[in-house]
Design a protein around this motif. Structure first.
Motif, PDB file in Angstrom:
ATOM      1  N   LYS A 219     -18.158 -90.156  33.170  1.00 31.19           N
ATOM      2  CA  LYS A 219     -18.222 -91.099  32.588  1.00 31.19           C
ATOM      3  C   LYS A 219     -17.999 -92.548  33.207  1.00 31.19           C
ATOM      4  O   LYS A 219     -16.638 -92.890  33.301  1.00 31.19           O
ATOM      5  CB  LYS A 219     -17.233 -91.083  30.976  1.00 31.19           C
ATOM      6  CG  LYS A 219     -17.731 -89.908  30.092  1.00 31.19           C
ATOM      7  CD  LYS A 219     -17.116 -89.809  28.693  1.00 31.19           C
ATOM      8  CE  LYS A 219     -15.606 -89.468  28.992  1.00 31.19           C
ATOM      9  NZ  LYS A 219     -14.961 -89.447  27.688  1.00 31.19           N
TER      10      LYS A 219
ATOM     11  N   PRO B 271      -8.744 -93.970  31.404  1.00 28.09           N
ATOM     12  CA  PRO B 271      -8.362 -93.858  29.791  1.00 28.09           C
ATOM     13  C   PRO B 271      -8.304 -92.436  29.597  1.00 28.09           C
ATOM     14  O   PRO B 271      -7.487 -92.108  28.663  1.00 28.09           O
ATOM     15  CB  PRO B 271      -9.512 -94.701  29.201  1.00 28.09           C
ATOM     16  CG  PRO B 271     -10.705 -94.810  30.265  1.00 28.09           C
ATOM     17  CD  PRO B 271      -9.927 -94.843  31.690  1.00 28.09           C
ATOM     18  N   ASP B 272      -9.045 -91.688  30.119  1.00 32.17           N
ATOM     19  CA  ASP B 272      -9.181 -90.398  29.907  1.00 32.17           C
ATOM     20  C   ASP B 272      -7.952 -89.205  30.304  1.00 32.17           C
ATOM     21  O   ASP B 272      -7.650 -88.202  29.729  1.00 32.17           O
ATOM     22  CB  ASP B 272     -10.570 -89.452  29.930  1.00 32.17           C
ATOM     23  CG  ASP B 272     -11.550 -89.802  28.933  1.00 32.17           C
ATOM     24  OD1 ASP B 272     -11.070 -90.866  28.314  1.00 32.17           O
ATOM     25  OD2 ASP B 272     -12.872 -89.851  29.478  1.00 32.17           O
ATOM     26  N   ASP B 273      -7.291 -89.942  31.238  1.00 33.62           N
ATOM     27  CA  ASP B 273      -6.055 -89.233  31.651  1.00 33.62           C
ATOM     28  C   ASP B 273      -5.218 -90.364  32.242  1.00 33.62           C
ATOM     29  O   ASP B 273      -5.366 -90.689  33.365  1.00 33.62           O
ATOM     30  CB  ASP B 273      -6.548 -88.235  32.795  1.00 33.62           C
ATOM     31  CG  ASP B 273      -5.191 -87.437  33.479  1.00 33.62           C
ATOM     32  OD1 ASP B 273      -3.951 -87.701  32.933  1.00 33.62           O
ATOM     33  OD2 ASP B 273      -5.265 -86.382  34.120  1.00 33.62           O
TER      34      ASP B 273
ATOM     35  N   SER C 295     -13.598 -91.585  34.374  1.00 31.29           N
ATOM     36  CA  SER C 295     -12.769 -92.003  33.235  1.00 31.29           C
ATOM     37  C   SER C 295     -11.232 -91.248  33.457  1.00 31.29           C
ATOM     38  O   SER C 295     -10.495 -91.321  32.423  1.00 31.29           O
ATOM     39  CB  SER C 295     -13.259 -91.530  32.208  1.00 31.29           C
ATOM     40  OG  SER C 295     -13.670 -90.015  32.260  1.00 31.29           O
TER      41      SER C 295
ATOM     42  N   THR D 174     -11.182 -87.702  34.510  1.00 25.96           N
ATOM     43  CA  THR D 174     -11.211 -86.242  34.198  1.00 25.96           C
ATOM     44  C   THR D 174     -12.194 -85.552  35.573  1.00 25.96           C
ATOM     45  O   THR D 174     -12.258 -84.451  35.453  1.00 25.96           O
ATOM     46  CB  THR D 174     -11.671 -85.644  32.903  1.00 25.96           C
ATOM     47  OG1 THR D 174     -12.654 -86.257  32.517  1.00 25.96           O
ATOM     48  CG2 THR D 174     -10.465 -86.309  31.983  1.00 25.96           C
TER      49      THR D 174
ATOM     50  N   ARG E 229     -10.625 -87.971  41.549  1.00 24.59           N
ATOM     51  CA  ARG E 229     -10.518 -88.552  40.407  1.00 24.59           C
ATOM     52  C   ARG E 229     -10.191 -90.256  40.372  1.00 24.59           C
ATOM     53  O   ARG E 229     -10.608 -90.714  39.310  1.00 24.59           O
ATOM     54  CB  ARG E 229      -9.875 -87.790  39.424  1.00 24.59           C
ATOM     55  CG  ARG E 229     -10.355 -86.460  38.956  1.00 24.59           C
ATOM     56  CD  ARG E 229      -9.362 -85.949  37.681  1.00 24.59           C
ATOM     57  NE  ARG E 229      -7.888 -85.408  38.365  1.00 24.59           N
ATOM     58  CZ  ARG E 229      -7.151 -85.071  37.485  1.00 24.59           C
ATOM     59  NH1 ARG E 229      -7.374 -85.201  36.119  1.00 24.59           N
ATOM     60  NH2 ARG E 229      -5.806 -84.620  37.822  1.00 24.59           N
TER      61      ARG E 229
END
Length: 420
Positions: free
Chosen positions: A101, A116-118, A143, A145, A393
């Motif tokens: 993303k 934002p996702d981790d 994002s 992950t 990441r």
């Protein structure tokens, strides 16, 4: 000197990039197929469609997953060399590339970027010094992950954008240009099935580098080592004085490697290393895999001899066991070839300067498709694509750096035409 003004041109690189990174193209080092994963062709097929729609000729996706295409010359000169621009479609096996993303952080304000996702994934300015040059720019990240895939989809998107520019600006004089998009670069097999004769280029450039303005004309030389250890297996209930556990022998070998030297985590600059990458087996047989890196052939041989001697020392404690060490060549330092073709580097440095950048030559503590292509007859240094924090990441790239890379590609096509 004539510089192509790209100001006012509506770049397509970022739009392409945002689409490309959402296609999972992760390669697989354990696969024996070509390409190592069929899903890499998902992006290759899109590239073929987009190139064909642009109006390029000779657009082809072959059975091995390689995309070839031609931008027809616009010059009247007959002595302009054919140059090739190359990037790879696969992403690293180290971090998942599924479900990427991408996020654009517009007008970056200088603060650390929390993904934002981790929330544990933070791109810290202190850890990424090149970020300091990006204040006010637009930073693209994943994002938190997955990896982003800037390595090397940034290069793919930049070449595609440059192709679009050249096709829509026929007044720009250039020779014949070949485009090449490869699979499996991340698993060291990116050039395995390249048809150099079909490619038909005199010189090449991979667009797969890091910081703005950099050109890499020197790489590691690289070998892979596989050690197979044959122990002495017996029932553990009756093993006293008989069992020689292959797993423990392998572990003993790993334990002999120095803790403060000769490893990726303890070396920099021109220092090479001996790096274990895989360990599997059972008490009867164990397999250890290593990658050996150095900037010279002599350095490689010294490290391989060092590893063989360590193995011999360990085996001396296990008289019933044996081991086989096999070395496989991976790639060699491209500088050996490029030093014989000074124009290929000089023209690239000029193209970078024409983009208003400070040109910097660097060595790569790694390799590119250009390493092998150079030894296959296509001298091929590596130009920046703006990629940072590869294989993680925390990977990022800036929109402005991507646009500069496009400008350099366009300039380079022109420099070759002018100087021929």
């Amino acid at each position: 000197m004539h510089t192509i003004p790209l100001a006012g041109y509506r770049h397509s690189a970022v739009d392409r990039f945002l689409r490309y990174v959402q296609i999972d193209t992760q390669s697989d080092p354990q696969s024996e197929t070509n390409p190592s994963t069929e899903k890499q062709k998902d992006l290759s097929r899109i590239l073929v469609q987009e190139l064909t729609e642009m109006g390029l000729t000779d657009v082809e996706l072959d059975e091995w997953g390689y995309v070839y295409a031609t931008i027809t010359a616009t010059t009247e000169k007959t002595n302009v060399p054919t140059i090739c621009f190359c990037s790879h479609v696969d992403t690293s096996p180290d971090v998942t590339g599924a479900g990427v993303k991408p996020i654009i952080h517009f007008n970056w304000n200088g603060a650390d970027i929390v993904l934002p996702d981790d929330a544990t994934q933070v791109i810290r300015v202190a850890d990424h010094p090149d970020l300091r040059h990006q204040l006010g720019n637009d930073i693209i990240t994943a994002s938190g992950t997955t990896l982003l895939g800037a390595d090397n989809k940034a290069g793919v998107a930049e070449i595609m954008d440059a192709a679009q520019y050249l096709l829509t600006h026929p007044e720009v004089k250039h020779g014949r240009i070949r485009l090449l998009f490869t699979p499996d670069e991340e698993v060291g097999r990116g050039t395995e099935k390249v048809d150099i004769q079909k490619l038909g280029a005199d010189f090449g450039y991979t667009i797969d580098g890091e910081a703005l303005g950099t050109l890499e004309d020197e790489t590691f030389s690289a070998d892979a080592v596989r050690i197979t250890i044959q122990g002495v297996s017996t029932h553990p209930g009756f093993a006293k004085g008989k069992l020689e556990n292959a797993l423990k022998i392998a572990a003993d070998l790993l334990a002999t490697l120095p803790k403060n030297a000769l490893s990726p985590e303890t070396t920099e600059g021109k220092e090479g290393f001996v790096h274990p990458t895989r360990f599997e087996g059972n008490q009867d047989q164990a397999v250890l895999e290593f990658i050996i890196r150095d900037f010279t052939e002599v350095g490689l041989q010294e490290k391989e001899t060092y590893l063989q001697n360590k193995l011999n020392d360990v085996l001396a404690k296990y008289p019933g066991s044996s081991a086989k060490l096999v070395v496989k060549e991976q790639y060699r330092n491209m500088k050996e070839v490029l030093d014989q073709h000074v124009a290929v580097v000089d023209n690239a440095l000029e193209a970078i300067r024409r983009a208003g950048l400070s040109a910097e030559r660097r060595s790569i503590r790694g390799g590119t498709d250009g390493s092998r292509l150079s030894f296959m007859g296509l001298p091929c240094p590596n130009i920046f694509a703006g990629e940072h924090a590869f294989h993680s990441r925390l990977e990022w790239v800036s929109v402005q750096d991507m646009h500069k890379a496009v400008e350099v590609i366009v300039n380079l096509a022109q420099v070759w035409e002018e100087r021929s």
